[in-house]
Design a protein around this motif. Structure first.
Motif, PDB file in Angstrom:
ATOM      1  N   THR A  31       0.825  -1.209   0.000  1.00 32.10           N
ATOM      2  CA  THR A  31       0.000   0.000   0.000  1.00 32.10           C
ATOM      3  C   THR A  31       0.863   1.265   0.000  1.00 32.10           C
ATOM      4  N   ASP A  62       0.696   3.526   2.193  1.00 32.99           N
ATOM      5  CA  ASP A  62       1.133   3.712   3.579  1.00 32.99           C
ATOM      6  C   ASP A  62       2.399   2.908   3.867  1.00 32.99           C
ATOM      7  N   GLU A  63       2.448   1.684   3.360  1.00 33.85           N
ATOM      8  CA  GLU A  63       3.634   0.852   3.577  1.00 33.85           C
ATOM      9  C   GLU A  63       4.858   1.440   2.871  1.00 33.85           C
ATOM     10  N   ASN A 123      -1.325   2.431  -5.765  1.00 37.80           N
ATOM     11  CA  ASN A 123      -0.675   2.612  -4.472  1.00 37.80           C
ATOM     12  C   ASN A 123       0.452   3.637  -4.529  1.00 37.80           C
ATOM     13  N   LYS A 150      -0.794  11.562  -1.008  1.00 36.18           N
ATOM     14  CA  LYS A 150      -1.084  11.622   0.420  1.00 36.18           C
ATOM     15  C   LYS A 150       0.111  12.081   1.237  1.00 36.18           C
ATOM     16  N   TYR A 151       1.299  11.602   0.868  1.00 40.12           N
ATOM     17  CA  TYR A 151       2.462  11.851   1.726  1.00 40.12           C
ATOM     18  C   TYR A 151       3.400  12.930   1.195  1.00 40.12           C
TER      19      TYR A 151
END
Length: 258
Positions: free
Chosen positions: A35, A37-38, A72, A79-80
């Motif tokens: 993902t 996030d990962e 992803n 997002k980041y």
């Protein structure tokens, strides 16, 4: 600062590029299920070790031959890093070179990016070899037009198939055989000869055929993890550049920004 991402079938390479210089590069196994996030947890630790805050990254470009990884990585960028990523070959990240093949859309992004970088660094007709999961041979003419090429099984893929289909054969490392003799005296040596020198013969034979068909002098540019190993044992490479794909991504990102 640019974050370039090269998604291959086996590994994903992330590289920090600043003023056309590759400041750092990191590699992680390709897993389409990983993902955003990962990716962020892993990547932020590496950025911190390099002394770079995520806010320093203002552009992201992605080259991918794994469509399922796209979502992803887009999440990671948006997002980041609060950046909309460019994808090589699309929109502002368009190739900028002619793709003279029957199905241009089927061309792997990595191969087009390699062609762009090789043409930027070398004049004349080119044959670009990339050692990855598959080994690809790409023909780029003197004007920078991509003309087509060859896809062959990668050396590791060939070895895996041999070991998996022959119950008594052991797994061996990809390395130069212990001697230059092609008469193996034991099973391991015979496998090493077949895999290593067999692959050298494949490359030399295909390059000879490509040069004959091109009909003009053609420089051979090699990239990929095994390029340096083979370069020590054959005279067919005119140049070896293990960062060719990343350089091509930097060129595309510069055009997109402009």
């Amino acid at each position: 600062m640019l974050l370039a991402v090269d998604v291959g079938n086996t590994n994903v390479v992330f590289a920090l590029i600043q003023a056309s210089n590759i400041r750092a590069r990191w590699r992680i196994a390709t897993d389409p299920r990983r993902t955003g996030d990962e990716y962020a947890v892993w990547l932020f630790q590496l950025l911190a070790m390099e002394g770079v805050h995520r806010s320093a990254i203002d552009a992201i470009i992605i080259s991918s031959v794994v469509p399922r990884a796209r979502h992803n990585l887009t999440v990671l960028a948006q997002k980041y890093f609060e950046v909309d990523p460019h994808f090589a070959g699309e929109g502002a990240g368009g190739w900028g070179i002619a793709i003279d093949v029957e199905e241009p859309r089927s061309l792997g992004a990595d191969r087009a990016v390699n062609a762009i970088a090789a043409h930027a660094d070398h004049r004349g007709d080119l044959i670009v070899i990339d050692f990855g999961t598959a080994t690809t041979f790409d023909v780029v003419d003197y004007s920078g037009t991509y003309k087509g090429g060859i896809i062959a099984p990668g050396i590791n893929l060939s070895l895996d198939a041999l070991v998996n289909q022959a119950a008594k054969l052991p797994r061996i490392a990809i390395e130069k055989p212990r001697t230059r003799s092609v008469v193996g005296r034991n099973t391991e040596d015979q496998m090493a000869i077949g895999v290593f020198w067999g692959y050298v013969a494949l490359m030399e034979g295909l390059i000879a055929r490509l040069r004959a068909e091109i009909g003009r002098p053609a420089k051979v540019v090699a990239t990929g993890g095994l390029a340096l190993l083979f370069d020590e044992h054959t005279e067919i490479f005119d140049a070896v550049d293990t960062d060719l794909t990343l350089k091509g991504l930097a060129i595309l990102a510069g055009k997109a920004k402009g």
